[in-house]
Motif scaffolding. Structure first.
Motif, mmCIF file in Angstrom:
data_model
loop_
_atom_site.group_PDB
_atom_site.id
_atom_site.type_symbol
_atom_site.label_atom_id
_atom_site.label_comp_id
_atom_site.label_asym_id
_atom_site.label_seq_id
_atom_site.Cartn_x
_atom_site.Cartn_y
_atom_site.Cartn_z
ATOM 1 N N ARG A 21 -86.209 2.962 41.246
ATOM 2 C CA ARG A 21 -86.957 3.126 39.998
ATOM 3 C C ARG A 21 -86.914 1.820 39.211
ATOM 4 O O ARG A 21 -86.051 1.621 38.378
ATOM 5 N N CYS A 23 -88.862 0.787 36.761
ATOM 6 C CA CYS A 23 -89.882 1.240 35.819
ATOM 7 C C CYS A 23 -90.440 0.127 34.946
ATOM 8 O O CYS A 23 -91.617 0.153 34.585
ATOM 9 N N CYS A 72 -88.215 4.659 31.798
ATOM 10 C CA CYS A 72 -88.968 5.443 32.781
ATOM 11 C C CYS A 72 -89.714 6.643 32.189
ATOM 12 O O CYS A 72 -90.332 7.396 32.931
#
Length: 124
Positions: A21, A23, A72
């Motif tokens: 992730r 983000c 995120c």
């Protein structure tokens, strides 16, 4: 005992897996989103800045403000809603990322029904 170990080992390995992730790579840029509606493929493109998301769909452009909850997750609020449904904010959460896109889930704020989708970043 050996059977128990063989059962626990795969579960332990799967439990340690974290999806990537990154983000912050997707906070700004130009993106596209494809979805199928009644058997037809529809594409939406949008430009995201630090404060706004400007979406074009079926030749119409709409702007929403962005409020980042964390790296995120963010909340979209349409600036010029045309009806009561458009006045409701949408919560977006990036679940996993790749080098050119991400998988996300979204829902109307306060609604427990979540949908998933995939976004592609068109400017690298």
């Amino acid at each position: 005992m050996k059977k128990l170990f063989l059962l626990i080992l795969p579960l332990a390995l799967v439990g340690c897996y974290n999806q990537e992730r990154n983000c912050t790579d997707f906070k700004t840029g130009t993106f596209s989103f494809e979805q199928e509606i009644n058997g037809e493929k529809h594409t939406s493109t949008f430009v995201r800045t630090e404060q706004y998301e400007i979406e074009t769909y079926n030749g119409k452009t709409d702007t929403a403000s962005i409020r980042w909850v964390n790296d995120c997750e963010y909340i979209l609020q349409k600036l010029h809603p045309k009806n009561m449904a458009e006045k409701k904010a949408v919560q977006m959460k990036i679940l996993s990322t790749t080098k050119d896109g991400y998988t996300f889930e979204y829902n109307i704020v306060g609604d427990v029904n979540k949908q998933k989708g995939e976004i592609k970043k068109t400017n690298q």
